[in-house]
Design a protein around this motif. Structure first.
Motif, PDB file in Angstrom:
ATOM      1  N   UNK A 151      39.518 -15.946  50.069  1.00 30.93           N
ATOM      2  CA  UNK A 151      39.464 -16.914  51.156  1.00 30.93           C
ATOM      3  C   UNK A 151      40.680 -16.937  52.066  1.00 30.93           C
ATOM      4  N   UNK A 152      41.619 -16.024  51.854  1.00 32.98           N
ATOM      5  CA  UNK A 152      42.791 -15.952  52.728  1.00 32.98           C
ATOM      6  C   UNK A 152      42.399 -15.290  54.041  1.00 32.98           C
ATOM      7  N   UNK A 153      43.007 -15.734  55.105  1.00 30.44           N
ATOM      8  CA  UNK A 153      42.757 -15.146  56.419  1.00 30.44           C
ATOM      9  C   UNK A 153      44.074 -14.628  56.991  1.00 30.44           C
ATOM     10  N   UNK A 154      44.018 -13.459  57.627  1.00 25.95           N
ATOM     11  CA  UNK A 154      45.262 -12.892  58.163  1.00 25.95           C
ATOM     12  C   UNK A 154      45.649 -13.515  59.504  1.00 25.95           C
ATOM     13  N   UNK A 155      46.950 -13.521  59.744  1.00 26.24           N
ATOM     14  CA  UNK A 155      47.457 -13.871  61.068  1.00 26.24           C
ATOM     15  C   UNK A 155      47.284 -12.644  61.955  1.00 26.24           C
ATOM     16  N   UNK A 156      47.433 -12.840  63.228  1.00 25.28           N
ATOM     17  CA  UNK A 156      47.490 -11.687  64.128  1.00 25.28           C
ATOM     18  C   UNK A 156      48.773 -10.932  63.816  1.00 25.28           C
ATOM     19  N   UNK A 157      48.722  -9.616  63.735  1.00 21.71           N
ATOM     20  CA  UNK A 157      49.961  -8.867  63.499  1.00 21.71           C
ATOM     21  C   UNK A 157      50.968  -9.159  64.617  1.00 21.71           C
ATOM     22  N   UNK A 158      52.227  -9.252  64.233  1.00 22.35           N
ATOM     23  CA  UNK A 158      53.283  -9.526  65.196  1.00 22.35           C
ATOM     24  C   UNK A 158      54.429  -8.549  64.969  1.00 22.35           C
ATOM     25  N   UNK A 159      55.078  -8.174  66.048  1.00 22.61           N
ATOM     26  CA  UNK A 159      56.247  -7.301  65.941  1.00 22.61           C
ATOM     27  C   UNK A 159      57.480  -8.190  65.797  1.00 22.61           C
ATOM     28  N   UNK A 160      58.291  -7.870  64.806  1.00 27.19           N
ATOM     29  CA  UNK A 160      59.539  -8.586  64.580  1.00 27.19           C
ATOM     30  C   UNK A 160      60.683  -7.585  64.665  1.00 27.19           C
ATOM     31  N   UNK A 161      61.690  -7.922  65.450  1.00 28.75           N
ATOM     32  CA  UNK A 161      62.890  -7.102  65.548  1.00 28.75           C
ATOM     33  C   UNK A 161      64.034  -7.937  64.981  1.00 28.75           C
ATOM     34  N   UNK A 184      72.644  -3.179  61.589  1.00 25.87           N
ATOM     35  CA  UNK A 184      71.387  -2.444  61.507  1.00 25.87           C
ATOM     36  C   UNK A 184      70.294  -3.301  62.137  1.00 25.87           C
ATOM     37  N   UNK A 185      69.295  -2.630  62.701  1.00 22.16           N
ATOM     38  CA  UNK A 185      68.133  -3.331  63.260  1.00 22.16           C
ATOM     39  C   UNK A 185      66.887  -2.861  62.519  1.00 22.16           C
ATOM     40  N   UNK A 186      66.094  -3.832  62.070  1.00 20.96           N
ATOM     41  CA  UNK A 186      64.838  -3.553  61.383  1.00 20.96           C
ATOM     42  C   UNK A 186      63.711  -3.907  62.346  1.00 20.96           C
ATOM     43  N   UNK A 187      62.899  -2.913  62.677  1.00 20.56           N
ATOM     44  CA  UNK A 187      61.779  -3.085  63.603  1.00 20.56           C
ATOM     45  C   UNK A 187      60.498  -2.961  62.775  1.00 20.56           C
ATOM     46  N   UNK A 188      59.734  -4.048  62.717  1.00 21.03           N
ATOM     47  CA  UNK A 188      58.551  -4.011  61.861  1.00 21.03           C
ATOM     48  C   UNK A 188      57.390  -4.747  62.504  1.00 21.03           C
ATOM     49  N   UNK A 189      56.198  -4.406  62.016  1.00 23.40           N
ATOM     50  CA  UNK A 189      54.983  -5.134  62.353  1.00 23.40           C
ATOM     51  C   UNK A 189      54.574  -5.883  61.102  1.00 23.40           C
ATOM     52  N   UNK A 190      54.316  -7.186  61.254  1.00 24.78           N
ATOM     53  CA  UNK A 190      54.031  -8.054  60.101  1.00 24.78           C
ATOM     54  C   UNK A 190      52.681  -8.728  60.273  1.00 24.78           C
ATOM     55  N   UNK A 191      51.932  -8.769  59.167  1.00 22.83           N
ATOM     56  CA  UNK A 191      50.656  -9.501  59.101  1.00 22.83           C
ATOM     57  C   UNK A 191      50.736 -10.423  57.892  1.00 22.83           C
ATOM     58  N   UNK A 192      50.520 -11.719  58.105  1.00 23.12           N
ATOM     59  CA  UNK A 192      50.668 -12.723  57.042  1.00 23.12           C
ATOM     60  C   UNK A 192      49.312 -13.257  56.609  1.00 23.12           C
TER      61      UNK A 192
END
Length: 184
Positions: A26-36, A110-118
């Motif tokens: 029953x979990x629903x994903x968030x829209x993927x978001x880019x986090x820098x 350092x910079x971490x560039x990622x795409x996250x879906x919760x």
């Protein structure tokens, strides 16, 4: 347990089975978001000096807004951390905070560039991260009420085991560790 984070991270070669199980629960994903995430070193204490890194200061920029975050992982000297003190706040003007840190001699490291879906469940947040130059990972973070770190950890471990999904290897270091080439 406000300001305490308890999480488990795994490499994730194929997220499809885990996402299907979360959907079934029953979990629903968030829209993927880019986090820098820009990580800074302090002028008064070199976060990279200890054999085992335990402190991180981060500025995050994403579509949903910006934030500043400091984490101290515990046990401080241990290779495998069980939890972190976490202090995070939204930031209205991220450039002003960057300039403030630079004026105080904090240095970008350092910079971490990622795409996250919760994915949200009542007591657990499941986060899928694709990290540029590092790969794909899943983090399980305990979000329920717990008596202490041990209780939260036991409940998180129980949840992960109940999924019956084969995950990749456990990851006991953060994304900045990986990008800096640090094992600890």
């Amino acid at each position: 347990m406000q300001y305490t984070e308890v999480e488990k991270k795994f490499a994730l070669p194929d997220p499809a089975a885990l996402k299907a199980k979360l959907d079934e629960l029953g979990a629903k994903p968030s829209e993927p978001t880019r986090q820098v995430d820009a990580y800074y070193n302090a002028p008064h204490r070199d976060f990279l000096a200890p054999t085992v890194i335990s402190d991180w200061l981060r500025l995050r920029t994403e579509d949903r807004g910006s934030s500043i975050n400091f984490k101290r992982w515990h046990p401080v000297e241990a290779l495998i951390k069980t939890h972190a003190d976490e202090y995070e706040s939204k930031v209205d003007d991220i450039e002003a905070v960057r300039k403030l840190l630079e004026a105080l001699d904090f240095k970008p490291m350092v910079t971490v560039d990622k795409t996250r879906e919760e994915w949200q469940l009542p007591e657990v947040e499941v986060v899928f991260d694709h990290v540029v130059d590092a790969g794909d990972f899943v983090e399980f973070e305990f979000k329920g009420d717990a008596e202490n770190v041990e209780d939260a950890t036991a409940r998180l471990d129980s949840f992960i085991a109940s999924l019956g999904i084969k995950l990749g290897e456990p990851v006991n270091r953060g994304y900045p560790h990986m990008l800096l080439g640090r094992e600890h």
